[in-house]
Design a protein around this motif. Structure first.
Motif, PDB file in Angstrom:
ATOM      1  N   ASP A  95      40.699  17.035  -7.376  1.00 30.89           N
ATOM      2  CA  ASP A  95      41.846  17.884  -7.031  1.00 30.89           C
ATOM      3  C   ASP A  95      42.216  18.862  -8.135  1.00 30.89           C
TER       4      ASP A  95
ATOM      5  N   TYR B 146      39.776  20.042 -10.765  1.00 32.52           N
ATOM      6  CA  TYR B 146      38.647  20.826 -11.283  1.00 32.52           C
ATOM      7  C   TYR B 146      37.648  21.042 -10.151  1.00 32.52           C
ATOM      8  N   ASP B 147      37.022  22.227 -10.115  1.00 37.36           N
ATOM      9  CA  ASP B 147      36.075  22.503  -9.032  1.00 37.36           C
ATOM     10  C   ASP B 147      34.733  21.804  -9.281  1.00 37.36           C
ATOM     11  N   ASP B 148      33.837  21.897  -8.312  1.00 45.34           N
ATOM     12  CA  ASP B 148      32.553  21.202  -8.384  1.00 45.34           C
ATOM     13  C   ASP B 148      31.759  21.565  -9.641  1.00 45.34           C
ATOM     14  N   ASP B 149      31.690  22.852  -9.950  1.00 50.41           N
ATOM     15  CA  ASP B 149      30.918  23.289 -11.117  1.00 50.41           C
ATOM     16  C   ASP B 149      31.534  22.775 -12.418  1.00 50.41           C
ATOM     17  N   GLN B 150      32.857  22.783 -12.503  1.00 51.38           N
ATOM     18  CA  GLN B 150      33.530  22.268 -13.702  1.00 51.38           C
ATOM     19  C   GLN B 150      33.262  20.775 -13.867  1.00 51.38           C
TER      20      GLN B 150
ATOM     21  N   GLN C 259      30.962  26.621 -18.066  1.00 51.95           N
ATOM     22  CA  GLN C 259      32.258  26.435 -17.403  1.00 51.95           C
ATOM     23  C   GLN C 259      33.398  26.340 -18.413  1.00 51.95           C
TER      24      GLN C 259
END
Length: 166
Positions: free
Chosen positions: A31, A33-37, A145
């Protein structure tokens, strides 16, 4: 709820701690951090030998529930909580609180006047409930990132110097 016990980290725990690290980031940080992070962050455990050396180079505690490793945390030096990760199936059962409390007591026993951490957005509410105060926001570069975290401090018994704000 089963009791939480603590024990010191052993080199044989490196793989399990890396698994907890990756699972915690993948599930509990979704919730914030995004997938890449999250992928970049979790990659810090890809070399389990290096990861294990990092854990072994600090005072690392494992939280155990019914014989299973439920989480771990590290005290770097006498006054910095460097890592705090909980296996998702044990989240919100007091594991993080127990680890922070134990490391706080150990830091005090080592003579620390203040405890510091770089709290992820996921962990920040837990540290706030444990008496830590936000000092500044940070951006950390991992791979390609940028991830945000917050420097937080807690004044320990015997220190009357107020924390500085930036």
């Amino acid at each position: 709820m089963s009791a939480i016990s603590l024990r010191p980290y052993l080199p044989a725990d490196a793989r399990r701690c890396a698994e907890i690290f990756r699972a915690s980031i993948a599930e509990l940080a979704a919730d914030d951090y995004d997938d890449d992070q999250r992928e970049a962050w979790a990659s810090r455990a890809d070399d389990e030998q290096v990861f294990g050396a990092r854990l072994g180079g600090a005072l690392t505690l494992l939280a155990m529930i019914d014989g299973a490793a439920a989480g771990f945390a590290t005290l770097k030096g006498a006054d910095e909580i460097d890592m705090l990760f909980v296996e998702p199936e044990f989240a919100r059962r007091g594991v993080g609180r127990t680890l922070v409390d134990a490391l706080t007591r150990l830091a005090q026993a080592r003579g620390a006047k203040r405890l510091t951490t770089e709290a992820s957005d996921v962990a920040k509410p837990l540290f706030e409930r444990q008496g830590f105060t936000a000092q500044k926001r940070n951006l950390v570069h991992i791979g390609d990132q940028w991830l945000a975290n917050t420097t937080m401090t807690k004044t320990l018994a015997g220190d009357s110097t107020p924390p500085t704000r930036h």
